[in-house]
Design a protein around this motif. Structure first.
Motif, PDB file in Angstrom:
ATOM      1  N   GLY A 183      98.932  30.484 -60.773  1.00 24.12           N
ATOM      2  CA  GLY A 183      99.825  31.683 -60.428  1.00 24.12           C
ATOM      3  C   GLY A 183      98.864  32.839 -61.078  1.00 24.12           C
ATOM      4  O   GLY A 183      98.500  33.779 -60.335  1.00 24.12           O
ATOM      5  N   LYS A 184      98.207  32.777 -62.096  1.00 23.65           N
ATOM      6  CA  LYS A 184      97.463  33.816 -62.664  1.00 23.65           C
ATOM      7  C   LYS A 184      95.957  33.814 -61.585  1.00 23.65           C
ATOM      8  O   LYS A 184      95.479  34.982 -61.375  1.00 23.65           O
ATOM      9  CB  LYS A 184      96.672  33.377 -63.885  1.00 23.65           C
ATOM     10  N   GLY A 185      95.491  32.792 -61.144  1.00 23.82           N
ATOM     11  CA  GLY A 185      94.377  32.844 -60.213  1.00 23.82           C
ATOM     12  C   GLY A 185      94.784  33.496 -58.831  1.00 23.82           C
ATOM     13  O   GLY A 185      93.933  34.216 -58.086  1.00 23.82           O
ATOM     14  N   ILE A 186      95.864  33.079 -58.347  1.00 23.40           N
ATOM     15  CA  ILE A 186      96.157  33.778 -57.060  1.00 23.40           C
ATOM     16  C   ILE A 186      96.363  35.576 -57.476  1.00 23.40           C
ATOM     17  O   ILE A 186      96.307  36.102 -56.418  1.00 23.40           O
ATOM     18  CB  ILE A 186      97.740  33.190 -56.549  1.00 23.40           C
ATOM     19  N   THR A 187      96.985  35.857 -58.386  1.00 25.59           N
ATOM     20  CA  THR A 187      97.167  37.217 -58.822  1.00 25.59           C
ATOM     21  C   THR A 187      95.798  37.788 -58.875  1.00 25.59           C
ATOM     22  O   THR A 187      95.696  39.020 -58.380  1.00 25.59           O
ATOM     23  CB  THR A 187      98.091  37.272 -59.977  1.00 25.59           C
ATOM     24  N   ALA A 188      94.936  37.541 -59.637  1.00 23.94           N
ATOM     25  CA  ALA A 188      93.457  38.010 -59.729  1.00 23.94           C
ATOM     26  C   ALA A 188      92.921  38.070 -58.278  1.00 23.94           C
ATOM     27  O   ALA A 188      92.303  39.030 -58.103  1.00 23.94           O
ATOM     28  CB  ALA A 188      92.961  37.142 -60.704  1.00 23.94           C
ATOM     29  N   PHE A 189      93.059  37.031 -57.339  1.00 22.50           N
ATOM     30  CA  PHE A 189      92.374  36.997 -56.318  1.00 22.50           C
ATOM     31  C   PHE A 189      93.011  38.054 -55.404  1.00 22.50           C
ATOM     32  O   PHE A 189      92.286  38.990 -54.687  1.00 22.50           O
ATOM     33  CB  PHE A 189      92.804  35.501 -55.553  1.00 22.50           C
ATOM     34  N   LYS A 190      94.163  38.450 -55.414  1.00 24.40           N
ATOM     35  CA  LYS A 190      95.233  39.349 -54.692  1.00 24.40           C
ATOM     36  C   LYS A 190      94.622  40.747 -54.957  1.00 24.40           C
ATOM     37  O   LYS A 190      94.309  41.474 -54.220  1.00 24.40           O
ATOM     38  CB  LYS A 190      96.391  39.317 -54.876  1.00 24.40           C
ATOM     39  N   LYS A 191      94.315  40.749 -56.425  1.00 22.18           N
ATOM     40  CA  LYS A 191      93.832  42.253 -56.881  1.00 22.18           C
ATOM     41  C   LYS A 191      92.707  42.309 -56.444  1.00 22.18           C
ATOM     42  O   LYS A 191      92.112  43.579 -56.243  1.00 22.18           O
ATOM     43  CB  LYS A 191      93.903  42.111 -58.449  1.00 22.18           C
ATOM     44  N   GLY A 192      91.739  41.532 -56.469  1.00 27.27           N
ATOM     45  CA  GLY A 192      90.343  41.597 -56.116  1.00 27.27           C
ATOM     46  C   GLY A 192      90.085  42.027 -54.525  1.00 27.27           C
ATOM     47  O   GLY A 192      89.315  42.700 -54.179  1.00 27.27           O
ATOM     48  N   VAL A 193      91.075  41.224 -53.807  1.00 27.78           N
ATOM     49  CA  VAL A 193      90.961  41.812 -52.635  1.00 27.78           C
ATOM     50  C   VAL A 193      91.410  43.049 -52.262  1.00 27.78           C
ATOM     51  O   VAL A 193      90.666  43.895 -51.583  1.00 27.78           O
ATOM     52  CB  VAL A 193      91.832  40.732 -51.560  1.00 27.78           C
ATOM     53  N   ASP A 194      92.562  43.795 -52.933  1.00 27.87           N
ATOM     54  CA  ASP A 194      93.161  45.041 -52.874  1.00 27.87           C
ATOM     55  C   ASP A 194      91.929  45.885 -53.317  1.00 27.87           C
ATOM     56  O   ASP A 194      91.793  46.887 -52.780  1.00 27.87           O
ATOM     57  CB  ASP A 194      94.395  45.401 -53.562  1.00 27.87           C
ATOM     58  N   ASP A 195      91.222  45.822 -54.298  1.00 27.77           N
ATOM     59  CA  ASP A 195      90.390  46.510 -54.859  1.00 27.77           C
ATOM     60  C   ASP A 195      88.906  46.697 -54.152  1.00 27.77           C
ATOM     61  O   ASP A 195      88.443  47.800 -53.881  1.00 27.77           O
ATOM     62  CB  ASP A 195      89.837  46.197 -56.318  1.00 27.77           C
ATOM     63  N   GLY A 196      88.610  45.458 -53.446  1.00 27.96           N
ATOM     64  CA  GLY A 196      87.710  45.577 -52.443  1.00 27.96           C
ATOM     65  C   GLY A 196      87.893  46.390 -51.379  1.00 27.96           C
ATOM     66  O   GLY A 196      87.121  47.232 -50.685  1.00 27.96           O
ATOM     67  N   GLY A 197      89.084  46.300 -50.658  1.00 32.79           N
ATOM     68  CA  GLY A 197      89.730  47.243 -49.768  1.00 32.79           C
ATOM     69  C   GLY A 197      89.591  48.616 -49.850  1.00 32.79           C
ATOM     70  O   GLY A 197      89.214  49.530 -49.254  1.00 32.79           O
ATOM     71  N   LYS A 198      89.985  48.902 -51.091  1.00 37.13           N
ATOM     72  CA  LYS A 198      90.069  50.442 -51.602  1.00 37.13           C
ATOM     73  C   LYS A 198      88.525  50.863 -51.949  1.00 37.13           C
ATOM     74  O   LYS A 198      88.201  52.076 -51.384  1.00 37.13           O
ATOM     75  CB  LYS A 198      90.865  50.500 -53.119  1.00 37.13           C
ATOM     76  N   ASP A 199      87.504  50.117 -52.231  1.00 35.58           N
ATOM     77  CA  ASP A 199      86.062  50.523 -52.180  1.00 35.58           C
ATOM     78  C   ASP A 199      85.590  50.878 -50.752  1.00 35.58           C
ATOM     79  O   ASP A 199      84.992  51.695 -50.530  1.00 35.58           O
ATOM     80  CB  ASP A 199      85.351  49.215 -52.798  1.00 35.58           C
ATOM     81  N   ASP A 200      86.003  49.950 -49.886  1.00 39.81           N
ATOM     82  CA  ASP A 200      85.723  50.182 -48.454  1.00 39.81           C
ATOM     83  C   ASP A 200      86.340  51.333 -47.872  1.00 39.81           C
ATOM     84  O   ASP A 200      85.468  52.191 -47.304  1.00 39.81           O
ATOM     85  CB  ASP A 200      85.960  48.975 -47.563  1.00 39.81           C
ATOM     86  N   ASP A 201      87.552  51.605 -48.215  1.00 38.51           N
ATOM     87  CA  ASP A 201      88.008  52.995 -47.680  1.00 38.51           C
ATOM     88  C   ASP A 201      87.465  54.132 -48.281  1.00 38.51           C
ATOM     89  O   ASP A 201      87.111  55.143 -47.359  1.00 38.51           O
ATOM     90  CB  ASP A 201      89.530  52.901 -47.980  1.00 38.51           C
ATOM     91  N   ALA A 202      87.202  53.788 -49.464  1.00 38.19           N
ATOM     92  CA  ALA A 202      86.513  55.155 -50.355  1.00 38.19           C
ATOM     93  C   ALA A 202      85.399  55.235 -49.390  1.00 38.19           C
ATOM     94  O   ALA A 202      84.669  56.788 -49.375  1.00 38.19           O
ATOM     95  CB  ALA A 202      86.263  54.981 -51.607  1.00 38.19           C
ATOM     96  N   ALA A 203      84.392  54.334 -49.248  1.00 33.84           N
ATOM     97  CA  ALA A 203      83.061  54.319 -48.814  1.00 33.84           C
ATOM     98  C   ALA A 203      83.043  55.139 -47.405  1.00 33.84           C
ATOM     99  O   ALA A 203      82.465  56.027 -46.663  1.00 33.84           O
ATOM    100  CB  ALA A 203      82.624  53.248 -48.769  1.00 33.84           C
ATOM    101  N   LEU A 204      84.208  54.604 -46.606  1.00 33.45           N
ATOM    102  CA  LEU A 204      84.430  55.180 -45.259  1.00 33.45           C
ATOM    103  C   LEU A 204      84.700  56.666 -45.284  1.00 33.45           C
ATOM    104  O   LEU A 204      84.442  57.468 -44.067  1.00 33.45           O
ATOM    105  CB  LEU A 204      85.333  54.313 -44.325  1.00 33.45           C
ATOM    106  N   ALA A 205      85.646  57.123 -46.298  1.00 34.99           N
ATOM    107  CA  ALA A 205      86.162  58.210 -46.214  1.00 34.99           C
ATOM    108  C   ALA A 205      85.030  59.425 -46.487  1.00 34.99           C
ATOM    109  O   ALA A 205      85.219  60.533 -46.184  1.00 34.99           O
ATOM    110  CB  ALA A 205      87.253  58.541 -47.191  1.00 34.99           C
TER     111      ALA A 205
END
Length: 73
Positions: free
Chosen positions: A34-56
């Motif tokens: 469960g901790k691994g899945i939570t960390a994976f989801k957090k990493g995916v969300d953070d990566g998407g935010k970085d991509d959105d910020a770079a595009l903005a």
């Protein structure tokens, strides 16, 4: 081969695993999963935010991998 297991076979496998490992070991293992899945989801969300910020801001991202001494010939 695995298409014919059915509910009784799955229950038998679950009982054997429970007897071999015990309830405490299985619950701690599931907690780690469960901790691994939570960390994976957090990493995916953070990566998407970085991509959105770079595009903005319109600046291109540098995706070239870093070279190390090992890579140099």
């Amino acid at each position: 081969m695995l298409n014919n297991i059915g509910l009784p076979g799955l229950l038998l496998i679950a009982v054997v695993v429970l007897v071999l490992f015990g309830r405490g070991k299985i619950s701690s293992l599931m907690g780690e999963v469960g901790k691994g899945i939570t960390a994976f989801k957090k990493g995916v969300d953070d990566g998407g935010k970085d991509d959105d910020a770079a595009l903005a801001d319109g600046t291109p991202r540098d995706v070239t991998p870093e070279t190390t001494e090992k890579d140099k010939v």
